[in-house]
Design an enzyme around this catalytic site. Structure first.
Site, PDB file in Angstrom:
ATOM      1  N   ARG A  18      60.417  34.688  26.307  1.00  0.00           N
ATOM      2  CA  ARG A  18      61.817  35.684  27.598  1.00  0.00           C
ATOM      3  C   ARG A  18      60.659  36.571  27.912  1.00  0.00           C
ATOM      4  O   ARG A  18      60.461  36.536  29.166  1.00  0.00           O
ATOM      5  CB  ARG A  18      62.706  36.084  26.701  1.00  0.00           C
ATOM      6  N   ASN A  36      67.099  32.215  26.301  1.00  0.00           N
ATOM      7  CA  ASN A  36      67.591  30.604  25.244  1.00  0.00           C
ATOM      8  C   ASN A  36      68.494  30.232  24.677  1.00  0.00           C
ATOM      9  O   ASN A  36      70.269  30.339  24.584  1.00  0.00           O
ATOM     10  CB  ASN A  36      67.300  32.186  23.765  1.00  0.00           C
TER      11      ASN A  36
END
Ligand code: ZN
Ligand code: ZN
Ligand code: FE
Length: 749
Positions: A18, A36
């Site tokens: 990320r 996620n």
């Protein structure tokens, strides 16, 4: 300006994915978000087509080192305008996920560990998104701190700041911690009821120097540690662990230390230093100060480098190689809980190095060796599991249960097989519990609910019994053991055309109800057909997994070479002989086997190398070690092949010659000549089958092919022949690889 929606599948969580996406989006001035889910990473991106193409290109090329992108799906989205790029909260969804294995400390963290100006100077649990524990601390997905065993540690201000800073290496590093807020390590002396928290590595070093045994909690379980140069200490460990001869693995400070004792080629060095940090079996140059009791009569030493930060701290204070053997009692599973460790291991020592980061899931150290630049697994566990094995066929949700010894199971869906780490020998009740527990855990974690169960054909395997309990609810299928080895190789090496497969191991239940173990198949991913095997010989039925080699030799000679018996078994207990004789006469408790492993045992016993064993495969390993001493190059014994329904390989003449040569030749030359013979058999059979079936691919699987000498002879004698050879390189050739082969029965039609 358009909005595009992407889903990225693969190992993209817990690996700094990320923040990587965040930084890249910022750099390219794209708006949107990343998050996620429990099966992938979702990205919404707003921007011009060109910069979005550029973004995806760079995602593919620059993804973080621990990530592994399997698939990117993208399409246009209706989503409204964004004013910035941000990271959204994780969410649950359908579909399975990938979990990163536990990774050794990275170079950046290592630098900080030894930087006196860093706030984590000598912090035993330093980690970042590029390193540290994963599989062993994850309780559930999506991978967030709250779903790991780190949840009990509330981050301090400084750690929290890093955790929230997308430019930090610790951005969303779930195990992030420091002295102020994270796990701690201490020494406990059970006898004196004392806990030491200061200077513990100095203290630990003093305990080791005194020759004491220390239990050290690791990443995926407990190690039993002892100074490898102290023979009294090693001897004590052998007695306490009830492990008379099986080699112990060592941990050494650095590669220079390893090179003092062992040959290390380029590939071996690469694997030793890899982020997976397995135990690598290395050829010994000279043991020097290392106790010969570490690996009695062995030519190889199992060595690993430190992988947890505190392993490095141990070697700051202690300068000898350390035995680091797994903290289980002989065949039991590894222990993962402080209290349990203290209860179960206190008869071994009073000294415990413990920490309070809980181990959610146990995992052993992996063991590999390198032969001809190929990595060969003996045990696939820490660093590798639960990374999926990608295969070329597509599977329904399938659970394959493996064998019985060295068990692993596999959970498969589509093109992926999630193979469990090495679990162990299911005959042990506690191992069986761990097995069932881990299966349940895998089903939950990877969200694959099996529709098909695959068991070994052996009706008495505990894994088979376990599988049959589910007959009411699921489709249960069976696969013959040596075929499973064969398919395992086919999937491991992604072999697409026809192949000749030598499946040689100890024992497995055969389709004709005999015990197979020296089988040759031809076929491909769709079917394997048995075409040859070693000629059957009798063996006692009682606990035939670890049998006394001299009993097998006795029965073999009694059946085929009676005239030599008197001489060979002079020293055998007459009572034992009588029992064996009766068994044969009445044909009671006798089974017939084509086991190649047992033939190694017979030779080992006849040559007085090993008549009795304390662990599976010991007689064969000793025979290999003795053969290594020979300069005898290429001679071999004559054997016979009879063509009946199958080609039957008859070794009677080989065994006879060995008996005859025993008195006049040196053992190591005979042992080497025997190895040459097995390799020669593989070559001869391959030639016959190539002629008959026009197949050039030849593969080798089964526990016998953990024998490095045999592998090297095979490589040598096939060198100038027109064949393509295949050995395993993602899963073990031994029964640890069986579950991968079994999974093939779950394929989509
Ligand atoms: Zn790191
Ligand atoms: Zn902190
Ligand atoms: Fe096997």
């Amino acid at each position: 300006m358009k909005t595009y929606f992407f889903k990225i599948y693969g190992r993209v969580q817990g690996v700094g994915f990320r923040p990587f996406i965040y930084k890249l989006a910022k750099e390219l001035n794209l708006k949107g978000y990343v998050l996620n889910t429990s099966s992938c990473v979702e990205i919404s991106l707003q921007g011009g087509k060109k910069s979005i193409d550029n973004f995806i290109e760079r995602v593919k090329n620059e993804a973080p080192p621990l990530s592994r992108i399997e698939r990117i799906e993208g399409n246009l989205s209706e989503e409204k305008e964004f004013i910035d790029f941000f990271i959204k909260e994780s969410k649950k969804d359908e579909g399975f996920n990938f979990i990163s294995p536990d990774i050794a400390i990275c170079d950046d963290c290592l630098k900080e560990l030894f930087d006196p100006n860093d706030r984590r100077y000598k912090y035993p649990f330093i980690n970042c998104t590029n390193c540290g524990p994963r599989y062993t601390i994850i309780e559930d997905l999506p991978y967030d701190r709250e779903k790991t065993t780190m949840k009990v540690f509330k981050m301090c201000e400084k750690c929290e700041k890093e955790y929230k800073d997308p430019t930090s290496r610790r951005f969303h590093a779930q195990p992030n911690a420091c002295f102020t807020c994270g796990p701690e390590i201490w020494i406990e002396n059970l006898k004196e009821d004392k806990i030491i928290k200061e200077n513990i590595f100095k203290e630990l070093s003093n305990i080791l120097k005194k020759g004491e045994i220390v239990i050290i909690k690791g990443v995926g379980g407990f190690h039993i540690a002892v100074d490898a140069t102290n023979s009294d200490a090693v001897k004590k460990l052998r007695e306490k662990k009830k492990r008379p001869t099986k080699p112990f693995a060592l941990m050494m400070k650095d590669i220079d230390m390893i090179k003092k004792y062992c040959f290390v080629n380029e590939k071996e060095e690469e694997i030793l230093k890899s982020k997976e940090r397995p135990i690598v079996l290395l050829k010994i140059i000279n043991l020097k100060d290392i106790s010969p009791l570490v690996a009695p009569d062995n030519k190889y030493l199992g060595v690993m480098l430190p992988y947890a930060p505190y392993h490095y701290l141990i070697f700051e204070e202690f300068s000898n190689p350390i035995i680091m053997t797994s903290g289980n009692l002989s065949d039991e599973p590894i222990i993962n809980d402080n209290q349990e460790a203290k209860e179960k291991l206190n008869h071994i020592t009073n000294h415990f190095v413990l920490h309070n980061r809980d181990i959610e899931r146990r995992v052993d150290d992996s063991v590999v060796f390198i032969e001809k630049n190929n990595i060969n697994f003996i045990r696939r566990a820490r660093g590798y599991a639960p990374d999926p094995i990608k295969i070329s066929i597509s599977l329904k949700p399938t659970l394959s249960l493996g064998g019985e010894l060295k068990n692993t199971f596999s959970l498969g869906l589509d093109n992926y097989v999630f193979m469990s780490p090495h679990i162990g020998d299911l005959k042990d009740k506690e191992t069986l519990d761990v097995y069932e527990e881990t299966i349940e855990n895998y089903i939950k974690l990877f969200k694959i609910s099996p529709e098909i169960l695959v068991c070994d054909l052996h009706p008495q395997y505990l894994s088979t019994e376990f599988g049959e309990k589910f007959k009411k609810y699921l489709e249960v299928k069976y696969m013959q053991h040596h075929k499973a080895h064969g398919y395992s190789l086919i999937l491991d090496r992604e072999i697409e055309s026809d192949i000749i497969i030598f499946s040689f191991d100890g024992t497995g239940f055969g389709e004709d109800k005999n015990i197979w173990g020296g089988e040759v198949f031809i076929g491909n991913i769709n079917e394997l057909n048995r075409v040859a095997h070693f000629k059957y010989f009798p063996m006692t039925k009682s606990d035939y997994i670890i049998e006394k080699p001299n009993r097998i030799a006795y029965l073999y000679t009694k059946t085929f070479l009676k005239s030599y018996q008197k001489n060979l078994f002079k020293d055998m207990n007459p009572f034992e002989k009588e029992i064996l004789d009766k068994m044969v006469e009445k044909n009671e408790n006798i089974i017939y086997t084509s086991s190649c492993g047992r033939i190694f045992d017979i030779v080992s016993s006849i040559l007085d190398i090993k008549k009795e064993v304390s662990f599976e495969g010991e007689a064969a390993i000793s025979l290999e070690m003795v053969a290594n001493d020979s300069n005898e190059n290429s001679s071999y014994y004559n054997y016979e092949i009879q063509k009946n329904e199958f080609y039957e390989i008859d070794l009677k003449k080989v065994i006879e010659s060995i008996i005859l040569e025993k008195s006049s030749f040196n053992k190591s030359d005979i042992a080497k000549k025997f190895h040459n013979t097995i390799a020669k058999i593989c070559l001869d059979i391959s030639k016959i089958l190539k002629e008959e079936y026009k197949i050039k691919n030849v593969g080798f699987t089964g526990g016998v092919f953990q024998n490095r000498l045999l592998i090297s002879i095979i490589n040598e004698i096939f060198k100038n022949e027109d064949f393509i050879l295949y050995f395993h390189n993602r899963v073990p050739p031994n029964d640890g690889g069986i579950s991968l082969g079994q999974i093939i029965l779950g394929r989509k039609e």
